[in-house]
Motif scaffolding. Structure first.
Motif, PDB file in Angstrom:
ATOM      1  N   ALA A 435      85.832  39.212 -57.384  1.00  0.00           N
ATOM      2  CA  ALA A 435      86.459  39.826 -56.200  1.00  0.00           C
ATOM      3  C   ALA A 435      87.909  39.416 -55.981  1.00  0.00           C
ATOM      4  O   ALA A 435      88.463  39.665 -54.917  1.00  0.00           O
ATOM      5  CB  ALA A 435      85.643  39.511 -54.938  1.00  0.00           C
ATOM      6  N   ALA A 436      88.530  38.794 -56.974  1.00  0.00           N
ATOM      7  CA  ALA A 436      89.918  38.322 -56.819  1.00  0.00           C
ATOM      8  C   ALA A 436      90.872  39.406 -57.304  1.00  0.00           C
ATOM      9  O   ALA A 436      91.171  39.498 -58.494  1.00  0.00           O
ATOM     10  CB  ALA A 436      90.127  37.031 -57.603  1.00  0.00           C
ATOM     11  N   VAL A 437      91.326  40.250 -56.385  1.00  0.00           N
ATOM     12  CA  VAL A 437      92.266  41.311 -56.744  1.00  0.00           C
ATOM     13  C   VAL A 437      93.693  40.835 -56.503  1.00  0.00           C
ATOM     14  O   VAL A 437      93.945  39.967 -55.670  1.00  0.00           O
ATOM     15  CB  VAL A 437      91.984  42.610 -55.956  1.00  0.00           C
ATOM     16  CG1 VAL A 437      90.626  43.158 -56.343  1.00  0.00           C
ATOM     17  CG2 VAL A 437      92.059  42.373 -54.457  1.00  0.00           C
ATOM     18  N   GLN A 438      94.631  41.412 -57.256  1.00  0.00           N
ATOM     19  CA  GLN A 438      96.040  41.032 -57.167  1.00  0.00           C
ATOM     20  C   GLN A 438      96.903  42.284 -57.080  1.00  0.00           C
ATOM     21  O   GLN A 438      96.590  43.308 -57.700  1.00  0.00           O
ATOM     22  CB  GLN A 438      96.460  40.212 -58.399  1.00  0.00           C
ATOM     23  CG  GLN A 438      95.741  38.903 -58.550  1.00  0.00           C
ATOM     24  CD  GLN A 438      96.184  38.122 -59.781  1.00  0.00           C
ATOM     25  OE1 GLN A 438      95.558  37.137 -60.158  1.00  0.00           O
ATOM     26  NE2 GLN A 438      97.249  38.561 -60.430  1.00  0.00           N
ATOM     27  N   PRO A 439      98.026  42.225 -56.349  1.00  0.00           N
ATOM     28  CA  PRO A 439      98.867  43.424 -56.186  1.00  0.00           C
ATOM     29  C   PRO A 439      99.571  43.871 -57.455  1.00  0.00           C
ATOM     30  O   PRO A 439     100.050  44.998 -57.511  1.00  0.00           O
ATOM     31  CB  PRO A 439      99.873  42.993 -55.118  1.00  0.00           C
ATOM     32  CG  PRO A 439      99.911  41.505 -55.182  1.00  0.00           C
ATOM     33  CD  PRO A 439      98.532  41.084 -55.569  1.00  0.00           C
ATOM     34  N   ASN A 440      99.608  43.024 -58.468  1.00  0.00           N
ATOM     35  CA  ASN A 440     100.278  43.387 -59.721  1.00  0.00           C
ATOM     36  C   ASN A 440      99.301  43.787 -60.820  1.00  0.00           C
ATOM     37  O   ASN A 440      99.712  44.062 -61.948  1.00  0.00           O
ATOM     38  CB  ASN A 440     101.130  42.215 -60.219  1.00  0.00           C
ATOM     39  CG  ASN A 440     100.298  40.987 -60.555  1.00  0.00           C
ATOM     40  OD1 ASN A 440      99.299  40.721 -59.892  1.00  0.00           O
ATOM     41  ND2 ASN A 440     100.703  40.244 -61.558  1.00  0.00           N
ATOM     42  N   VAL A 441      97.998  43.858 -60.510  1.00  0.00           N
ATOM     43  CA  VAL A 441      96.971  44.160 -61.512  1.00  0.00           C
ATOM     44  C   VAL A 441      96.214  45.414 -61.090  1.00  0.00           C
ATOM     45  O   VAL A 441      95.642  45.447 -59.996  1.00  0.00           O
ATOM     46  CB  VAL A 441      95.980  42.988 -61.670  1.00  0.00           C
ATOM     47  CG1 VAL A 441      94.909  43.333 -62.697  1.00  0.00           C
ATOM     48  CG2 VAL A 441      96.716  41.715 -62.068  1.00  0.00           C
TER      49      VAL A 441
END
Length: 473
Positions: A435-441
């Motif tokens: 559940a670890a989303v990132q704005p650059n991925v």
């Protein structure tokens, strides 16, 4: 509280009707929300279409600066916005592992700033003695956004910011369960943006359906259930709207026998119960090898027993309520079915007496595929723990689901975990995390978890069409 309204063409618009926004921790009204009509949607779309002419031609650096200014305003109004989120959504201000409303606000700021710095440069496809061919990215027009109730402000940012960053204009409809922080965000953003670039409407499914079929909207962005996503897709066919649909997930995590139980238990627990399990990409099915099954069950139970449930405005609260009574009913139904199927409840299992839509952190062992709790997305604070003995069988079972949003492998052998990750049928795979989303991925699902991606340059491109330009020499 009071005073929030629709924003159409840069101005606050009054409505003839309103509805209550309920605090799920108290079942008391937080505020009256204006109820938009179809006429308001028409006005908002007209304003957005008029604003698109100029906004689509604004210098790229100016749009970048505007997004950074919006991030500044979010930071300046952080206390106000986080309290609104907690009151309408239920998540604590800080919460377990610091994943509450303050985390949501910080994420909104981070997504603004990262998206502001993204570019869509012109690509040169050919440049020889005969001609030069360029590939340009052009904004689509008016984007319609429908956001859910689980991360109301953050997901509004996910929809709106890449749309305006790439030169589109927006009509935004938040969930009727959680409209307040989103309406306030639109007010703040309109201090920066030209009139008509970002407009808000409110209401239930009838307003969303009207937007989906509206001839003046060029693209719909939706985060929510697969069933609703299918309805939006049907409505969008009226004028062949572009679509980005981030739909339901029933994410599987697979724990290998070589795992260090003490090292991974907290990570598994936090990512399964982020926002009380009300997160599309939360870990929702936990497959554990028989060699470490009982030790991991015991470790997860110990964490669950140490947590506190309560009103998110109170200090020291780890988890808040389920956001609405309909969702609480689903969670309770799945718990009762698991009980009938022989599930062993390690913690929780029954809603407490008193006000609020509360359900305790619930761990259910000794269930398997075919049980509703395993096969269906609970979207609440309940986790099935499933024993397996063969890794190939575990991967088959993990993939044997209509959804394909995320998945995870938990192991001390990173190389092996990476190999197994490639076999999972989902849009994102984490190793020793979830559940670890990132704005650059880029982030998106497969199968019935939707299509299209968000975040990163790939997500920004979703808000554009391509134009090939042939220039003779």
């Amino acid at each position: 509280m009071s005073g929030l309204g629709l924003i159409i063409n840069g101005k606050r618009v009054a409505t003839a009707e309103s509805f209550d926004v309920i605090n799920p921790a108290t079942e008391q009204s937080v505020a009256q929300c204006p109820q938009a009509s179809q006429a308001h949607v028409d006005q908002a779309v007209a304003a957005a279409r008029a604003a698109f002419t100029d906004w689509s031609q604004v210098d790229d650096q100016e749009r970048k600066a505007a997004v950074h200014k919006i991030a500044d305003l979010l930071e300046e109004h952080a206390v106000e916005l986080t309290r609104l989120i907690t009151q309408e959504q239920g998540k604590p201000l800080q919460g377990f592992a610091g994943l509450g409303s303050e985390f949501e606000l910080a994420g909104a700021v981070a997504w603004c700033r990262t998206t502001a710095e993204l570019d869509l440069p012109v690509k040169v496809l050919q440049d020889d003695e005969t001609q030069r061919v360029e590939l340009h990215r052009k904004p689509l027009g008016v984007v319609g956004s429908i956001t859910p109730w689980n991360w109301p402000l953050l997901i509004a940012i996910w929809h709106v910011i890449p749309a305006i960053r790439s030169g589109n204009t927006v009509v935004l409809k938040p969930s009727p369960f959680t409209p307040l922080a989103t309406l306030r965000f639109v007010e703040l953003a309109n201090q920066v943006l030209p009139a008509g670039v970002l407009n808000s409407v409110t209401g239930g499914g009838d307003i969303g359906s009207y937007m989906s079929a509206h001839e003046g909207i060029n693209k719909m962005v939706f985060t929510g259930s697969t069933a609703t996503g299918k309805k939006i897709m049907q409505g969008a066919a009226s004028n062949l709207k572009r679509l980005t649909l981030e739909l339901g997930g029933n994410d599987a995590g697979i724990v290998l026998p070589d795992v260090d139980v003490d090292a991974v238990a907290m990570g598994i627990f936090a990512t399964a119960f982020i926002n009380a399990g009300q997160t599309c990409a939360a870990l929702k099915r936990l497959y554990v090898h028989e060699d470490v099954y009982e030790p991991l069950c015991a470790a997860l139970k110990a964490i669950a027993d140490s947590t506190t449930l309560g009103n998110g405005l109170d200090t020291g609260v780890d988890f808040g309520p389920v956001q609405n009574p309909a969702q609480l009913k689903i969670v309770e139904s799945l718990a009762r079915d698991a009980e009938q199927q022989g599930g062993r409840f390690l913690s929780g299992g029954h809603a407490p007496q008193g006000p609020g839509f509360f359900f305790p952190i619930t761990l259910v062992a000794d269930v398997t595929d075919g049980c509703r709790l395993v096969d269906e997305e609970p979207f609440g604070p309940i986790l099935p723990i499933i024993k397996y003995s063969d890794i190939d069988d575990a991967i088959r079972r993990a993939n044997n689901n209509a959804c394909g949003l995320g998945g995870s492998i938990w192991s001390s052998d990173i190389k092996l975990a990476a190999q197994l990750a490639n076999r999972l049928e989902c849009g994102t795979v984490w190793i020793n995390n979830h559940a670890a989303v990132q704005p650059n991925v880029p982030f998106g699902g497969v199968k019935q978890s939707g299509f299209g991606v968000e975040f990163g340059s790939e997500g920004l491109e979703e808000y554009t069409s391509i134009q090939s330009v042939f220039i003779p020499k």
